[in-house]
Design a protein around this motif. Sequence first.
Motif, mmCIF file in Angstrom:
data_model
loop_
_atom_site.group_PDB
_atom_site.id
_atom_site.type_symbol
_atom_site.label_atom_id
_atom_site.label_comp_id
_atom_site.label_asym_id
_atom_site.label_seq_id
_atom_site.Cartn_x
_atom_site.Cartn_y
_atom_site.Cartn_z
ATOM 1 N N ASN A 267 -5.005 2.910 -10.152
ATOM 2 C CA ASN A 267 -4.281 3.517 -9.287
ATOM 3 C C ASN A 267 -3.647 4.689 -9.814
ATOM 4 O O ASN A 267 -3.361 5.799 -8.923
ATOM 5 N N ARG A 268 -3.793 5.177 -11.035
ATOM 6 C CA ARG A 268 -3.489 6.534 -11.698
ATOM 7 C C ARG A 268 -4.210 7.498 -11.263
ATOM 8 O O ARG A 268 -4.118 8.478 -10.951
ATOM 9 N N ILE A 269 -5.658 7.219 -11.234
ATOM 10 C CA ILE A 269 -6.755 7.892 -10.919
ATOM 11 C C ILE A 269 -6.475 8.383 -9.524
ATOM 12 O O ILE A 269 -6.606 9.574 -9.135
ATOM 13 N N LYS A 270 -6.163 7.475 -8.563
ATOM 14 C CA LYS A 270 -5.966 7.815 -7.222
ATOM 15 C C LYS A 270 -4.749 9.001 -7.030
ATOM 16 O O LYS A 270 -4.802 9.746 -6.137
ATOM 17 N N LYS A 271 -3.767 8.424 -7.879
ATOM 18 C CA LYS A 271 -2.392 9.413 -7.654
ATOM 19 C C LYS A 271 -2.748 10.887 -8.246
ATOM 20 O O LYS A 271 -2.314 11.878 -7.843
ATOM 21 N N ILE A 272 -3.767 10.962 -9.260
ATOM 22 C CA ILE A 272 -3.893 12.374 -9.750
ATOM 23 C C ILE A 272 -4.687 13.070 -8.891
ATOM 24 O O ILE A 272 -4.695 14.264 -8.705
ATOM 25 N N LYS A 273 -5.675 12.120 -8.249
ATOM 26 C CA LYS A 273 -6.539 12.812 -7.130
ATOM 27 C C LYS A 273 -5.820 13.407 -5.865
ATOM 28 O O LYS A 273 -6.167 14.511 -5.093
ATOM 29 N N GLU A 274 -4.639 12.856 -5.630
ATOM 30 C CA GLU A 274 -3.909 13.106 -4.303
ATOM 31 C C GLU A 274 -3.421 14.597 -4.272
ATOM 32 O O GLU A 274 -3.039 15.115 -5.414
#
Lengths: 274, 205
Positions: A267-274
């Motif tokens: 989930n953190r990886i996704k948030k950083i990618k956003e």
Amino acid sequence: MMKKCIVVMLIFVLTAFFSAKALPAEDLPISVSEEQSGGKLSEDRVSGNSDDDGESSESGQSEVEAEIPPVKDTLRPFNRAMFVFNDKVFHYFFKPIYTGYNSMIPVQARVSVKNFYSNIRMPVRFFNCLFQSNFKGAGTEMLRFVINSTVGVAGFLDPAKSKFHFEKQERDFGQTLGKYNMQSGTYIVWPIIGPSNTRDTLGLLGDAALDPLTWVSFLFLQSFESIGSYTYESVNNLSIDKGDTYESVTKPAIDPYIALQDAYLQNRIKKIKE
Amino acid sequence: MNKRKMISSICCGVILLIFISPFLWAAEDPGTLVMETIDRGLAVLKDPSLKGTEKAHTRRQQLWEEISPIFNFEEMSKRALGQYWKKRSPEEKKEFVELFTIILKDAYIGKTDTYSGEKIVFVKEKQDEKDYASVQTKIITNTGSVVLVEYRMQSNSGKWKIYDVVIEGVSLVNNYRSQFNNILMKSSYEELVQKIKGKNDKEKT
């Protein structure tokens, strides 16, 4: 006196850290770090039909093998113990409280409380938008704050979203650090706070420094008052959907500790990618 | 006011239908397939004759019949076991697929018991290659929060099936793969199977 000293030191460390990390990277376009860009695509292309176990799937399998990123979890014994502790606290303290709270307070009221806290926390999101050079997001947050603090009755309502379609920009300092290519470091489970890692722990400190509620608690509130306020906010958030989220990750899991760790990191990886 | 609202929503519906109808004929399109399956599932959940805790069993069963054909459980199991899949005998593979299907069924069908009018909206679909596609949807809860759900799909001779569900960036298959990997690094495959069986038995009681 002590408290102020700590705050000043914290700010100093953070500014030093941030300027050291961020300034050299300023003219580079913000990119995601290696751990996020790798994997995903190649994994999507894993070949092999389900009904043949022959050569074609062999090659697919090796891609799967290569692609599992090892999770850095050097504190595992401590983390596991903390996970068990947090799980008990959730099931025996928070859950009974928020289920009772749920049945007494209507949804609208609970959402209003969440809106109120979230409106006060606007500087966290605003500054992180700026740090991530997301100026549009920062503008949106500013407008949202102005609209919700006035028309939205001190932030209890969210007309900025319902009437003007300004979505809340969920930005935090851990995400900012991630955008500047800071590696996630080792996985850490904090008591009560829950899953985190080295980067996001720094992020939490950064967010706390940007958070007006931290300042209010340091300067004007007794410690039991601020603990009360934070506990109430957590209960309220848990009652809205956080409690469900936690359970939907850990309940169907074979190893809940790993399931939560993996969910947190993905989930953190996704948030950083956003 | 209310009448006008109703008329305008009917008009919208009709216009939407006209737009959608060409897609309906080409039913193999992954996005429509997913949304149709979701709509059928929601219809079961909304069915007044199936409401209430005493009907939970029949409701779950019916829901499962509506939505399970769209999942490729074998592919999901294979990806969840990762490198350990190819070391298994065909019987073990078959058993594992069954066990993993039960885990997923218990985990996600059980969750629908608390369904209270959440909306599911189609966002977009993307076809990476000829055989791979992803369908993005979002769930809007009663409290107004939005949960992004992505269905990763693979086409097997023209038939689209889901091989992974990604909720807010968390891939279901990867989540289980981390767990299985962790267990298999320290213990044998038999122990993993025992653990899964123990979990499934606990769910039953």
